[in-house]
Design an enzyme around this catalytic site. Structure first.
Site, PDB file in Angstrom:
ATOM      1  N   HIS A 126      -9.263  38.740  75.914  1.00  0.00           N
ATOM      2  CA  HIS A 126      -7.981  38.737  76.614  1.00  0.00           C
ATOM      3  C   HIS A 126      -7.142  39.973  76.339  1.00  0.00           C
ATOM      4  O   HIS A 126      -6.137  40.199  77.034  1.00  0.00           O
ATOM      5  CB  HIS A 126      -7.186  37.466  76.279  1.00  0.00           C
ATOM      6  N   ASP A 135      -4.233  28.950  79.592  1.00  0.00           N
ATOM      7  CA  ASP A 135      -4.752  29.387  78.293  1.00  0.00           C
ATOM      8  C   ASP A 135      -4.537  28.263  77.289  1.00  0.00           C
ATOM      9  O   ASP A 135      -3.623  27.438  77.437  1.00  0.00           O
ATOM     10  CB  ASP A 135      -3.989  30.646  77.837  1.00  0.00           C
ATOM     11  N   HIS A 152      -4.060  29.342  74.162  1.00  0.00           N
ATOM     12  CA  HIS A 152      -3.324  30.090  73.141  1.00  0.00           C
ATOM     13  C   HIS A 152      -2.209  30.919  73.772  1.00  0.00           C
ATOM     14  O   HIS A 152      -2.242  31.223  74.969  1.00  0.00           O
ATOM     15  CB  HIS A 152      -4.285  31.015  72.380  1.00  0.00           C
ATOM     16  N   ASP A 158      -1.200  34.119  72.612  1.00  0.00           N
ATOM     17  CA  ASP A 158      -1.490  35.560  72.574  1.00  0.00           C
ATOM     18  C   ASP A 158      -0.224  36.385  72.400  1.00  0.00           C
ATOM     19  O   ASP A 158      -0.087  37.476  72.974  1.00  0.00           O
ATOM     20  CB  ASP A 158      -2.235  36.003  73.847  1.00  0.00           C
ATOM     21  N   HIS A 164      -6.697  40.413  70.845  1.00  0.00           N
ATOM     22  CA  HIS A 164      -6.540  39.502  71.985  1.00  0.00           C
ATOM     23  C   HIS A 164      -5.418  38.495  71.764  1.00  0.00           C
ATOM     24  O   HIS A 164      -5.002  37.837  72.715  1.00  0.00           O
ATOM     25  CB  HIS A 164      -7.858  38.806  72.340  1.00  0.00           C
ATOM     26  N   ASP A 179      -7.681  32.362  80.783  1.00  0.00           N
ATOM     27  CA  ASP A 179      -8.563  32.404  79.621  1.00  0.00           C
ATOM     28  C   ASP A 179      -9.414  31.140  79.695  1.00  0.00           C
ATOM     29  O   ASP A 179      -8.873  30.027  79.733  1.00  0.00           O
ATOM     30  CB  ASP A 179      -7.737  32.439  78.336  1.00  0.00           C
ATOM     31  N   ASP A 212     -10.910  29.548  77.616  1.00  0.00           N
ATOM     32  CA  ASP A 212     -10.715  28.546  76.568  1.00  0.00           C
ATOM     33  C   ASP A 212      -9.536  27.629  76.868  1.00  0.00           C
ATOM     34  O   ASP A 212      -9.288  26.660  76.146  1.00  0.00           O
ATOM     35  CB  ASP A 212     -10.601  29.192  75.182  1.00  0.00           C
ATOM     36  N   GLU A 265     -12.827  35.988  78.508  1.00  0.00           N
ATOM     37  CA  GLU A 265     -13.406  35.319  77.336  1.00  0.00           C
ATOM     38  C   GLU A 265     -14.705  34.555  77.636  1.00  0.00           C
ATOM     39  O   GLU A 265     -15.077  33.641  76.882  1.00  0.00           O
ATOM     40  CB  GLU A 265     -12.371  34.395  76.662  1.00  0.00           C
TER      41      GLU A 265
END
Length: 297
Positions: A98, A123, A125, A127, A140, A225, A227, A270
């Site tokens: 990312h 996402d 997360h 970031d 990232h 992302d 994830d 990712e």
């Protein structure tokens, strides 16, 4: 519909799992261009931007050298995105980790002559770390802080302050550190946690995200992302956080906000082909692009 420019951003130097470097080339080899054509989206690979060093050949590289590799790669991504938009194409950036987003959105900002734009992030997360708050020193996890004008000065030189916090909306967050959440709360960015998505539904969350990112802006982008999704739907990722966005409802919600006239670019990051199972994640990348860009029937 604008021609779609696929831009491979093949760097994993910003991540702990550096295998993300191999995602774009794997998707090209699998036939992403053909898959999209079958779904009604004409796309072509305009660029495959590789890092100066490949991670398998240089496993010893650590910060601050990783930061330098990330920065120089992201600058090339910015050039490719700005060039694609300048030619009238719609950029779809395929990462890579990312951290490539610092380049993707710097390129969009340049193409808009630095007029305001918004960003939706799907996402797990935030970031949004700075050097002071990051536990991992992985770039990232720092990209959004830089885009919001906070953090590592060399990153700020590329993309610092290109986004205003009131034009940013996260969807599906479920793993973060206190320092980055405190930063985003102080700045005033909207963070829709996964618990809220489950309570309200992903349709409502995305509708709010579009309203936020199109209010007072010339354009907006979407960065995904992988994830952010439940590992059941996206096994081909490094940081597997359970209980994430489910593919079916999210694709349906994206299709309802898709083809927005102000949408400037899409980024999907990712992907780790080595960790994928039955091509589930590769097919999810395809389906996400089609949800956002395929002609409506």
């Amino acid at each position: 519909m604008k021609p779609v420019a696929l831009i491979g951003a093949a760097s994993g130097w910003g991540a702990g799992f550096r295998h993300t470097e191999e995602g774009p080339a794997a998707l090209r080899m699998l036939g992403l261009e053909r898959w999209l054509a079958e779904g009604g989206v004409g796309a072509e690979w305009r660029a495959m931007i590789e890092s100066e060093k490949q991670w398998r050949a240089h496993p010893e590289v650590k910060p601050p050298e990783t930061f330098d590799l990330v920065l120089r790669h992201a600058a090339q991504v910015a050039d490719a995105v700005a060039a694609a938009r300048g030619e009238g194409a719609f950029p779809v950036v395929i990462g890579g980790d990312h951290a490539v987003g610092m380049g993707s959105w710097a390129g969009v900002a340049r193409s808009l002559a630095y007029r305001p734009f918004g960003l939706i992030l799907l996402d797990a997360h935030l970031d949004a770390h700075t050097i002071e708050t990051t536990p991992s020193m992985n770039a990232h996890g720092m990209g959004m802080a830089a885009l919001l004008g906070q953090g590592y000065p060399p990153f700020l030189a590329l993309c610092g302050g290109l986004l205003r916090p009131e034009h940013v909306c996260y969807v599906g967050i479920r793993s973060y550190e206190d320092g980055e959440m405190a930063l985003l709360r102080r700045l005033g960015a909207r963070v829709i946690l996964m618990d809220e998505v489950k309570r309200r539904g992903v349709d409502a969350a995305l509708a709010e995200a579009v309203a936020i990112t199109t209010n007072g802006t010339d354009a907006f982008g979407i960065t995904i992302d992988l994830d952010g999704f439940d590992p059941e739907d996206a096994p081909g990722i490094g940081l597997k956080e359970p209980d994430g966005l489910r593919a079916g409802p999210t694709l349906a919600a994206l299709s309802r906000v898709a083809r927005h006239p102000a949408l400037a670019a899409l980024e999907i990051v990712e992907y780790i082909p080595e960790f994928d199972a039955e091509l589930r994640t590769a097919h999810l990348v395809r389906d996400l692009i089609l949800a956002v860009l395929a002609p409506s029937h």
